[in-house]
Design an enzyme around this catalytic site. Structure first.
Site, PDB file in Angstrom:
ATOM      1  CD1 TRP A  34       0.327   0.396   3.367  1.00 29.50           C
ATOM      2  CD2 TRP A  34      -0.200  -1.750   2.968  1.00 29.50           C
ATOM      3  NE1 TRP A  34       0.806  -0.352   4.399  1.00 29.50           N
ATOM      4  CE2 TRP A  34       0.496  -1.681   4.182  1.00 29.50           C
ATOM      5  CE3 TRP A  34      -0.635  -2.997   2.500  1.00 29.50           C
ATOM      6  CZ2 TRP A  34       0.774  -2.807   4.959  1.00 29.50           C
ATOM      7  CZ3 TRP A  34      -0.365  -4.100   3.265  1.00 29.50           C
ATOM      8  CH2 TRP A  34       0.327  -4.013   4.473  1.00 29.50           C
ATOM      9  NE  ARG A  35       4.653   2.404   4.653  1.00 26.61           N
ATOM     10  CZ  ARG A  35       5.424   2.140   5.702  1.00 26.61           C
ATOM     11  NH1 ARG A  35       6.636   1.652   5.518  1.00 26.61           N
ATOM     12  NH2 ARG A  35       4.993   2.376   6.908  1.00 26.61           N
ATOM     13  CD  GLU A  47      -3.803   3.183   7.652  1.00 27.94           C
ATOM     14  OE1 GLU A  47      -3.940   2.693   8.786  1.00 27.94           O
ATOM     15  OE2 GLU A  47      -2.702   3.516   7.204  1.00 27.94           O
ATOM     16  CD  GLN A  52      -6.284  -3.691  17.917  1.00 30.82           C
ATOM     17  OE1 GLN A  52      -6.289  -4.352  18.925  1.00 30.82           O
ATOM     18  NE2 GLN A  52      -5.512  -2.626  17.775  1.00 30.82           N
ATOM     19  CG  LEU A  90      -8.213  -9.715   7.710  1.00 29.77           C
ATOM     20  CD1 LEU A  90      -6.762 -10.174   7.753  1.00 29.77           C
ATOM     21  CD2 LEU A  90      -8.429  -8.817   6.500  1.00 29.77           C
ATOM     22  N   GLY A  91     -10.728 -11.859  10.448  1.00 31.52           N
ATOM     23  CA  GLY A  91     -11.231 -11.493  11.773  1.00 31.52           C
ATOM     24  C   GLY A  91     -11.853 -10.103  11.839  1.00 31.52           C
ATOM     25  CE1 TYR A 130      -3.001   5.336  12.590  1.00 32.57           C
ATOM     26  CE2 TYR A 130      -4.599   3.808  11.652  1.00 32.57           C
ATOM     27  CZ  TYR A 130      -3.340   4.352  11.661  1.00 32.57           C
ATOM     28  OH  TYR A 130      -2.417   3.959  10.747  1.00 32.57           O
ATOM     29  CG  ASP A 148      -0.082   3.022  14.974  1.00 35.40           C
ATOM     30  OD1 ASP A 148       0.729   3.897  15.321  1.00 35.40           O
ATOM     31  OD2 ASP A 148       0.264   1.908  14.565  1.00 35.40           O
ATOM     32  CB  CYS A 209      17.331   0.826  23.083  1.00 33.93           C
ATOM     33  SG  CYS A 209      15.706   0.646  23.865  1.00 33.93           S
ATOM     34  CB  CYS A 212      16.201   3.467  18.803  1.00 36.54           C
ATOM     35  SG  CYS A 212      14.824   4.633  18.728  1.00 36.54           S
ATOM     36  CB  CYS A 218      14.475   7.464  24.206  1.00 42.48           C
ATOM     37  SG  CYS A 218      13.166   6.373  24.841  1.00 42.48           S
TER      38      CYS A 218
END
Length: 380
Positions: A34-35, A47, A52, A90-91, A130, A148, A209, A212, A218
DNA sequence: AAGCCGTGGAG
DNA sequence: TCTCCAAGGCT
């Protein structure tokens, strides 16, 4: 040296955070289907599916869905049954119903034109805070923060945020602090960068971390306890229920029922049955359920298989029996519809996972009994 | 506000 | 086997 169009008082640190995030995103962004496109329809579908739900799970569904429903017009014109079939497995099936309903409304009320404001998106079923923000920032380039679960986790750690971000007060607070970071004109990249960071490095458990880009900023990292954020509520125990289902075959067809459109697994097909009540045997339960839902009296035959399954808020043990109708004709009393279907055609209907396993079992049983018959005939 | 709503993978 | 939870929204 304030930049135009931004809240006043943006600090150098806040600018540096956004810059580090976007620079990291340029080289580490995931290549996702989708990008590769930017039209609102594709972003919207993605989306909804991603709610979830893990990226790896969504990808094959996304590809198939867009192949089957390439445009908003196609989706709006399709029967709900086909949309549910595409969603099978897919739920959270209300997502599919809401998506379909929203597509129809967009066609009927707006001539197929997508909204360009938060308020208009929010009026569509299945579109919450969202998703409206995500679509407008990613597909329309609007300067809107979309938080999100990933972004919330990243920011909660970044700020060592001690409030509960799921509660309205905490949510608003985090939203405001995120808006201070938002670089104008790059909200789509900013939002997705936070998501990718949360999905790949700033994970719930064992965050990486050292890799990151925001480590230096952070607060949770500085405190040495990134996993302590965001604060989360304790989990509740899941109740367990025994459930029965009946396989009724006649004239080479099997009886299936469609669940009511509202509620759990709404609109999906199943082998009729239901929860065992206190003091009730499995056989009694099945007889009662088929009487209540379909208006038929049955004789409960051999047990076929037993399945365990965990839903979001309960566990079940599903006991499947073969049944025979003693009297009555199946009618959709406690369900949306009833149908007699050849086993070979069951795959045209959308089933929840447990019933898919029953279908699979029936197919194997059918082919193995066919093998037995064939063997028998060949000997005759 | 808090409970409901699916499924599958990781650890 | 068991817990956790993933690009949330609805009621």
């Amino acid at each position: 040296m304030e930049r135009e169009g931004k809240p006043s008082g943006i600090s150098e640190v806040e600018r540096a955070i956004a810059e580090a995030l976007l620079r990291w995103y340029e080289t580490h962004r995931r290549d996702l289907p989708w990008r590769r496109r930017r039209d609102p329809y594709a972003i919207w579908i993605a989306e909804v599916m991603l709610q979830q739900t893990r990226v790896e799970t969504v990808i094959p569904y996304y590809e198939r869905f867009l192949a089957r429903f390439p445009t908003l017009q196609d989706l709006a014109a399709a029967p709900l049954e086909e949309v549910l079939k595409a969603w099978e497995g897919l739920g959270y099936y209300a997502r599919a119903r809401h998506l379909h309903e929203a597509a129809r409304r967009l066609m009927e009320e707006r001539g197929g034109e997508f909204p360009r404001t938060l308020a208009e998106w929010r009026r569509l079923p299945g579109v919450g805070p969202y998703m409206a923000a995500a679509i407008l920032s990613i597909a329309f380039g609007q300067d809107i923060v979309a938080l999100d679960g990933n972004a919330i986790r990243v920011l909660a750690r970044l700020f060592a945020f001690d409030q509960d971000p799921r509660r309205p007060a905490g949510r608003r607070q985090l939203q405001q602090r995120a808006e201070r970071l938002l670089p104008s004109g790059q909200a789509g990249a900013f939002n997705q960068a936070l998501m990718d960071l949360g999905a790949t490095l700033c994970t719930p458990k064992s965050p990486r971390c050292p890799e990151c880009p925001l480590r230096a900023f952070c607060a949770a990292y500085a405190q040495g306890n990134p996993e302590a954020f965001p604060v989360r509520a304790p989990r509740r125990m899941l109740p367990h229920y025994d459930v029965t289902a009946g396989v009724i075959e006649a004239d080479g067809r099997v009886l299936i029922a469609q669940r009511p459109l509202q509620g759990m697994l709404g609109g999906l097909w199943e082998f009729p049955g239901g929860k065992v009540e206190p003091g009730e045997s499995l056989e009694e339960c099945l007889q009662r359920e088929l009487r209540e839902e379909l208006g038929i009296e049955v004789e409960v035959g051999e047990p076929l298989l037993t399945l365990r399954h965990t839903y979001t808020h309960m566990r079940i043990t599903l006991h499947v029996f073969r049944c025979r109708i003693r009297s009555g004709t199946p009618q959709p009393i406690g369900c949306a519809d009833v149908r007699w279907v050849p086993i070979a055609e069951l795959d045209r209907y959308a089933f929840p996972r447990t019933d898919q396993r029953i279908v699979e079992w029936l197919r194997q049983e059918g082919s193995s009994s066919l093998t037995r018959q064939t063997t028998g005939r060949s000997r005759t």
